[in-house]
Every structure is written in C-alpha cells, then in structure tokens.
Scaffold this motif. Structure first.
Motif, PDB file in Angstrom:
ATOM      1  N   SER A 252      37.230  38.850  48.801  1.00  0.00           N
ATOM      2  CA  SER A 252      37.464  40.237  49.167  1.00  0.00           C
ATOM      3  C   SER A 252      36.723  40.586  50.447  1.00  0.00           C
TER       4      SER A 252
ATOM      5  N   THR B  71      34.477  42.887  50.757  1.00  0.00           N
ATOM      6  CA  THR B  71      33.069  43.025  50.389  1.00  0.00           C
ATOM      7  C   THR B  71      32.394  41.662  50.271  1.00  0.00           C
TER       8      THR B  71
ATOM      9  N   ARG C 251      40.231  45.283  37.995  1.00  0.00           N
ATOM     10  CA  ARG C 251      39.515  44.604  39.078  1.00  0.00           C
ATOM     11  C   ARG C 251      38.515  43.559  38.560  1.00  0.00           C
TER      12      ARG C 251
ATOM     13  N   HIS D 241      46.352  50.179  52.731  1.00  0.00           N
ATOM     14  CA  HIS D 241      46.075  48.758  52.925  1.00  0.00           C
ATOM     15  C   HIS D 241      46.670  48.323  54.256  1.00  0.00           C
TER      16      HIS D 241
ATOM     17  N   SER E   6      45.054  42.652  55.294  1.00  0.00           N
ATOM     18  CA  SER E   6      44.480  42.868  53.966  1.00  0.00           C
ATOM     19  C   SER E   6      44.584  41.617  53.109  1.00  0.00           C
TER      20      SER E   6
ATOM     21  N   VAL F 144      41.896  39.019  53.339  1.00  0.00           N
ATOM     22  CA  VAL F 144      40.635  39.262  52.632  1.00  0.00           C
ATOM     23  C   VAL F 144      40.932  39.690  51.193  1.00  0.00           C
ATOM     24  N   ASP F 145      41.959  39.052  50.637  1.00  0.00           N
ATOM     25  CA  ASP F 145      42.263  39.207  49.215  1.00  0.00           C
ATOM     26  C   ASP F 145      42.667  40.621  48.835  1.00  0.00           C
TER      27      ASP F 145
ATOM     28  N   ALA G 175      42.485  43.856  50.572  1.00  0.00           N
ATOM     29  CA  ALA G 175      41.596  44.998  50.805  1.00  0.00           C
ATOM     30  C   ALA G 175      42.376  46.307  50.875  1.00  0.00           C
TER      31      ALA G 175
ATOM     32  N   GLN H  30      31.800  48.069  55.491  1.00  0.00           N
ATOM     33  CA  GLN H  30      33.089  48.044  54.816  1.00  0.00           C
ATOM     34  C   GLN H  30      34.111  48.915  55.547  1.00  0.00           C
TER      35      GLN H  30
END
Length: 336
Positions: A2, A4, A141, A194, A199, A202-203, A205, A233
């Motif tokens: 992700s 993060t 999640r 998104h 996105s 990065v899985d 985002a 972020q």
C-alpha cells in the motif's frame, strides 16, 4: 504494498515523496491559528476507554461526514459503492452464511437514504449505522479471513459512549466545516478518490474526499502535533495523481482503466476534535521540483516493479498492455 507501507518500509519511495512534502511551517489554518499548535481548543474531548474504539470512531465519523456532504450536494449514495460493502461480502464468504447480504443490505441502504434524501438531522440511529459500516470497512481492509462473526460486526458494544462521541464530532463538523462554506450545493465532490494505474501500483490507494480542488483527510485524533506520516500520505496522493495524468492523458495508455478524473493542488487535514483545518497548496512549490519528483517516481516504478501488483492489475484488466505502460513510464523518465 500500500501507499502507507511504501512510505514506511521503502526508503527510496519515501525519499521521493518527502522531497516535495510540506513542513510544519508551510501549513496555514482556516482559523488563522498557528498550525499544529496548542492554540487549538479541544471541542470534543476523548472519552473512549477501549483503545480499539478510536479507529472505529474515526471511520464512522468519515461515513457520517460523507452522508452530511451528500445531503448538501443532493448526491445519492449506494451501499455497494462503499468500502464497507466489500466487508459484508467478505463476511458472507468466510462465515459461509449466504443470507447476510439479504439480511443487512436493504436495511443499511434504507438508513443511508433516509438520512440523505430525507434531509434529516443527525440522530443515534444514523450513528449506529455508521458504526456498523465502520466495522465492515475495518474487516474488509484487515488480513483476517476467519474468526469474525456476524455479532462481532453488527452488535455494537459501548453504544452510548460511541454515539455520544459521534454526535459531538458531527456537531463540531457542522459548525466549523460546513458552517465555514467549504461545501457548496454545486461543489464537485469525489468520495474515496483513486488514481487509476498509479493507485494500482501501490495496491489500490484511495484518499478520503476531494471537494473542488482540495483533497481532505479527516483525522479524529486527540493530539494536535504535526505528523510527517499524514503529510507524506497526502503528498503521495498528489504525486500519484500527477503520474496518472502523465500516463493516461499525455501518453494515452489504458484510457479504459477506471479512475476519477480529478485535479487538485491543495491538501487539507481536518482535525475533527478541534474543528481545525490545516492546509497547504502545492502551487507554492517550484514546478521544477514537482517535475523532478514525478520523474523519480516514474523511474522507481519502472526499475522496481512489484510483480504481484502488476499481475493483479493485468488479471483485473485483461485489455491492459503492460509494455505500453512501461513505455509511458520510460518516456516520462527520458523527458528529464
């Protein structure tokens, strides 16, 4: 990984984003107070005894804030378009109870519609619905497949304490955010925006909410200090959107891929317990510095491909040409 996770675990990625991330002194506040300072007044005291309730309240507040904004701009919201819906599908799959969607979907959708379309004031029933959605989103999640039951999700514990906090947060939101005119009836609003291909790299985002040209991140925190992780972020979202525009528009790659056609230059942290907005405009940064960071980001994705993410992306979008994508990234890098 992700966004993060990339920022916390990959030094090279973090360094690229940090190169244009604003510092504490670069922010301004809507109230005129010094940003991230003790000048803030605590309007909604922290009363939670169970630490796990903090994240639950944060997610539930996000839903209530979205409902209120949707009410103002007269926007219908479908339960199926919410991250929480993925949690319901996941719960149904891994509990083996195929009746869960039939049991809860229509009730939750009705509660959402009643509040938004009926232009009703906030009440405890809506707060409880938001808490259920928050539980579903957290489950969606989480890397948990089994061991979670229907009761864990829909039987809200410590209901009075949680609804009292949500009522306080939303009363402050009404006065400080809505009352300040940040949302207008004709505002362009994108929930969970998104950034297409960027996105996916990065899985998947997605940010909190875009209103006109401002990307907001709602924070229900009890301290006022500057946190670089939050700023990185938001800066990451800004760069991902820039990369998307380069790939999708300038190079015409995978135009059929779904993404939100958005533009923004401002980022804002809304601190819900204090009713304070801390904002920064990337127009205040030298365009050459932003371009340099964008080129470095393209080079990072080109030379450090995550095979799992690329495979997932191809599987989900069979018409997507990976070679075209690599050529687009290479063109961005060569434009230096």
């Amino acid at each position: 990984m992700s966004l993060t996770a990339n920022l916390s675990k990959v030094p090279q990625f973090k360094e690229i984003v940090a190169a244009i991330a604003p510092k504490k002194k670069d922010f301004k506040t809507a109230s005129g107070k010094n940003p991230f300072s003790k000048e803030y007044e605590t309007l909604v005291p922290y009363t939670l005894e169970n630490p796990s309730d903090a994240s639950l309240i944060g997610t539930a507040f996000d839903y209530l804030a979205r409902f209120r904004i949707a009410q103002i701009i007269n926007l219908e919201m479908s339960f199926k378009e919410l991250v929480a819906y993925n949690g319901l599908k996941k719960l149904q799959k891994f509990t083996g109870d195929n009746s869960l969607e039939d049991k809860y979907y229509s009730t939750i959708q009705k509660d959402i519609d009643t509040f938004i379309k009926g232009e009703q004031s906030l009440n405890n029933e809506v707060c409880v619905t938001a808490l259920k959605l928050a539980n579903l989103e957290r489950y969606s999640r989480a890397n948990i497949l089994a061991g979670v039951s229907e009761t864990d999700i829909f039987d809200i514990q410590r209901k009075d304490t949680l609804t009292n906090e949500l009522n306080g947060l939303m009363n402050t939101f009404e006065e400080k955010f809505i009352g300040s005119g940040f949302i207008k009836t004709d505002s362009k609003v994108v929930f969970n925006p998104h950034f297409g291909i960027a996105s996916l790299l990065v899985d998947g985002a997605d940010a909190d909410i875009l209103v006109d040209d401002v990307l907001y991140d709602f924070k229900v925190v009890k301290d006022v200090g500057y946190k670089s992780a939050d700023v990185l972020q938001l800066t990451g979202y800004f760069l991902l959107n820039k990369l998307l525009k380069e790939i999708e528009i300038n190079y015409g790659v995978s135009e059929s891929l779904p993404f939100d056609d958005i533009e923004f230059s401002k980022i804002c942290l809304y601190k819900a317990r204090f009713g304070e907005c801390e904002y920064f405009d990337f127009k205040d940064i030298n365009e050459q510095d932003i371009r340099a960071a964008l080129i470095r980001l393209a080079e990072y994705f080109l030379n450090n491909p995550d095979k799992t993410v690329k495979y997932t992306m191809l599987k989900a979008h069979p018409g997507y040409d990976l070679e075209e994508y690599d050529d687009a990234l290479r063109s961005i890098v060569d434009s230096n």
